[in-house]
Design an enzyme around this catalytic site. Structure first.
Site, PDB file in Angstrom:
ATOM      1  N   ALA A 205      11.186  -3.928  17.356  1.00  0.00           N
ATOM      2  CA  ALA A 205      12.281  -3.899  16.372  1.00  0.00           C
ATOM      3  C   ALA A 205      11.940  -2.894  15.278  1.00  0.00           C
ATOM      4  O   ALA A 205      10.774  -2.582  15.036  1.00  0.00           O
ATOM      5  CB  ALA A 205      12.511  -5.285  15.770  1.00  0.00           C
ATOM      6  N   ARG A 206      12.983  -2.402  14.666  1.00  0.00           N
ATOM      7  CA  ARG A 206      12.807  -1.480  13.532  1.00  0.00           C
ATOM      8  C   ARG A 206      13.795  -1.896  12.443  1.00  0.00           C
ATOM      9  O   ARG A 206      14.996  -2.023  12.703  1.00  0.00           O
ATOM     10  CB  ARG A 206      13.065  -0.037  13.953  1.00  0.00           C
ATOM     11  N   GLY A 207      13.284  -2.138  11.257  1.00  0.00           N
ATOM     12  CA  GLY A 207      14.131  -2.618  10.176  1.00  0.00           C
ATOM     13  C   GLY A 207      13.978  -1.808   8.914  1.00  0.00           C
ATOM     14  O   GLY A 207      13.389  -0.723   8.889  1.00  0.00           O
ATOM     15  N   ARG A 208      14.506  -2.369   7.836  1.00  0.00           N
ATOM     16  CA  ARG A 208      14.541  -1.666   6.558  1.00  0.00           C
ATOM     17  C   ARG A 208      13.138  -1.435   6.011  1.00  0.00           C
ATOM     18  O   ARG A 208      12.862  -0.406   5.399  1.00  0.00           O
ATOM     19  CB  ARG A 208      15.370  -2.499   5.567  1.00  0.00           C
ATOM     20  N   PHE A 209      12.221  -2.381   6.220  1.00  0.00           N
ATOM     21  CA  PHE A 209      10.895  -2.277   5.614  1.00  0.00           C
ATOM     22  C   PHE A 209       9.800  -1.881   6.606  1.00  0.00           C
ATOM     23  O   PHE A 209       8.632  -1.862   6.252  1.00  0.00           O
ATOM     24  CB  PHE A 209      10.517  -3.597   4.938  1.00  0.00           C
ATOM     25  N   GLY A 210      10.148  -1.582   7.835  1.00  0.00           N
ATOM     26  CA  GLY A 210       9.110  -1.171   8.769  1.00  0.00           C
ATOM     27  C   GLY A 210       9.510  -1.445  10.198  1.00  0.00           C
ATOM     28  O   GLY A 210      10.671  -1.734  10.510  1.00  0.00           O
ATOM     29  N   LYS A 225       3.654  -5.969  12.247  1.00  0.00           N
ATOM     30  CA  LYS A 225       4.709  -5.357  11.441  1.00  0.00           C
ATOM     31  C   LYS A 225       4.062  -4.237  10.632  1.00  0.00           C
ATOM     32  O   LYS A 225       3.145  -4.485   9.841  1.00  0.00           O
ATOM     33  CB  LYS A 225       5.350  -6.392  10.524  1.00  0.00           C
ATOM     34  N   ASP A 329      16.617 -13.253   1.823  1.00  0.00           N
ATOM     35  CA  ASP A 329      17.172 -12.384   2.867  1.00  0.00           C
ATOM     36  C   ASP A 329      17.301 -13.189   4.158  1.00  0.00           C
ATOM     37  O   ASP A 329      16.947 -12.722   5.244  1.00  0.00           O
ATOM     38  CB  ASP A 329      16.291 -11.147   3.082  1.00  0.00           C
TER      39      ASP A 329
END
Length: 521
Positions: A205-210, A225, A329
């Site tokens: 996965a790839r998200g806002r913080f890493g 992460k 969140d």
């Protein structure tokens, strides 16, 4: 136009010997004309010698204005020595200054007739040409220099500025690294990790913080992460939350270690946790239709984990008290599923802890994911206290319960998975669109009428609506949601073959073992 005529007249008056009377001397003769002379006795010829026989000019010239309908003569007469005129038997236009055309020629009375059409020839560059021609040549040279050199200078300037900004950015990152604290692994000792380094296997996965990777540590799969250096604050916040006392809970993601990897400007911040193959609840709902028992198990575990975060756990032997924690969140992507569908909550990069008598730290209100933001966040009316932040989590919890309910097969035909408000506002809502939809129009995700015909689902709808109530103080607590779903799971049985809800009759035990009746269901 008049200005050009004056320039030509001035040049001629300074360089040409005008002969106004007839002479008996011999020499070059040129046709004479001056547009300012209007009398009948204006001379029509000019001898290019003075009375003493000194030659003042060797060529003839003419100037005129070429209008759309006719040619208007300006001046004719003798012209100084000019190599560009040598050998020209006809007076043919060589150049134009301020709309005034000019020609010169070599021969007696060769300027009597003029040819306005230009011919290809070398530009006039002699030192004896008039000042206006020299000026035009200088202007052309300057223009050429400007067009060729200025763009090069501009490009060089941009390159220098970009290089300077890049060096400054690199220097800031290096200084930032110099201030970065060293963090030792929590569960694994430095020697263990050094002897058996983590091996990244697959990006999950790839998200806002890493980004989140599946990795291998010893013979065990773990999740890593990876935060970029600029998100150091989120990395440190997650560690701080995971390392609080009594945070080892079944429905909270199990934390293993935190590390810095790399050196100098290539530092990465790693957070190592337990790995769950099923991934997030959001990913699961995209490819799976839930049964009633699946829904109850996931929802109960999720609510239990959220309730544990929100609760203050008193100190016990060998362990300090756990403060209340607001996630800030909460969404289906931050709920992970174990193989048996037990839910556990993850991603605490925006979380806040509320210790009695202590400031919770930075409490910026407008954080989180837009579609899961409570109305009070969207309109900027939040009170910065513990209960207010916990109620924000409960609004998001209601939306996640709706996602579960919409993918349950007891509701008839199950439609494609959609995020909350995706049908109303699309996949990428702006903050202004969410404010209009949720705050001003008070819209909530669609609940179909047929869903109310199933007793168990109807009770779950009541719980969802109390979670996302516009009035924050009217919302259920996480413990209340956990209790209601536990009651539903124990007392309602749904036949998957008929999709009918029937009360469970196989409950054995004393009255004390029976679940307490919740008047709000």
């Amino acid at each position: 136009m008049k200005f050009g005529v004056m320039i030509i007249a001035f040049a001629v008056s300074q360089q040409i010997c005008a002969v106004d009377s007839e002479t008996e001397t011999t020499g070059r003769k040129c046709a004479k004309y001056n547009h300012k002379c209007t009398s009948d006795d204006c001379p029509t010829e000019e001898v290019c010698q003075d009375p003493k026989g000194v030659t003042k000019a060797s060529f003839c010239y003419a100037s005129w204005i070429n209008t759309s309908s006719e040619i208007q003569l300006v001046m004719k007469g003798c012209w100084l020595n000019d190599k560009s005129c040598t050998g020209l038997s006809k007076c043919v236009r060589t150049h134009t200054v301020k709309h005034v055309d000019f020609c010169c020629c070599d021969g007696d009375m060769c300027n009597s007739e003029i040819e306005a059409n230009p011919i290809e020839q070398l530009p006039i560059t002699t030192t004896s040409e008039p000042g206006i021609v020299r000026k035009t040549g200088d202007e052309q040279l300057l223009r050429t220099i400007m067009y060729s050199i200025v763009p090069i200078i501009g490009v060089c300037f941009i390159v220098v500025v970009v290089f300077w900004m890049w060096r400054r950015h690199q220097r800031n990152i290096y200084m930032y690294h110099q201030q970065l604290p060293t963090v030792d692994p929590i569960s694994a000792t430095p020697s263990e990790i050094a002897l058996c380094p983590l091996q990244l296997i697959e990006l999950r996965a790839r998200g806002r913080f890493g980004s989140v990777w599946k990795a291998q540590l010893h013979n065990e799969n773990v999740a890593v992460k990876i935060f970029p250096l600029q998100d150091k604050h989120s990395w440190m916040t997650e560690q701080e939350i995971y390392n609080l006392p009594q945070m080892n809970h079944e429905n909270v993601l199990h934390f293993m270690a935190a590390e810095k990897r790399g050196d100098n400007l290539n530092i990465e911040l790693w957070l190592i946790t337990e790995f769950h193959e099923k991934g997030s609840l959001c990913d699961c709902l995209k490819g799976r239709i839930l049964t009633w028992s699946d829904l109850c198990k996931i929802a109960e575990g999720m609510a239990r984990g959220l309730a544990y975060l929100h609760d203050e756990i008193p100190a016990s032997k060998g362990s300090d008290a756990k403060p209340a924690i607001a996630h800030r969140d909460f969404k289906s992507k931050n709920v992970l599923l174990k193989n048996d569908l037990t839910a556990c909550i993850a991603d605490f990069g925006l979380a806040l802890k509320f210790e009695p008598g202590k400031n919770p730290g930075e409490t910026h209100g407008l954080v989180g994911t837009r579609r899961y933001m409570a109305p009070e966040i969207l309109e900027g009316a939040i009170c910065f206290n513990r209960d207010a932040f916990l109620r924000i989590d409960m609004y998001a919890c209601g939306l996640v319960l709706w996602e579960l309910m919409a993918r349950c097969n007891v509701l008839g035909d199950v439609e494609e998975y959609q995020l909350p408000y995706e049908e109303e506002i699309g996949p990428h809502p702006s903050l202004e669109e969410m404010q209009d939809l949720v705050v001003l129009r008070k819209v909530r995700p669609i609940i179909k009428d047929i869903w109310h015909t199933h007793p168990g689902v109807a009770q779950l709808i009541c719980t969802i609506e109390e979670c996302w109530d516009h009035d924050a103080e009217a919302r259920l607590s996480a413990a209340g949601v956990e209790e209601r779903i536990a009651v539903l799971a124990r007392t309602v049985n749904i036949s998957t073959s008929t999709n009918h809800l029937v009360p469970s009759v196989a409950i054995i035990g004393t009255e004390e073992d029976m679940p307490a009746k919740d008047s709000s269901i």
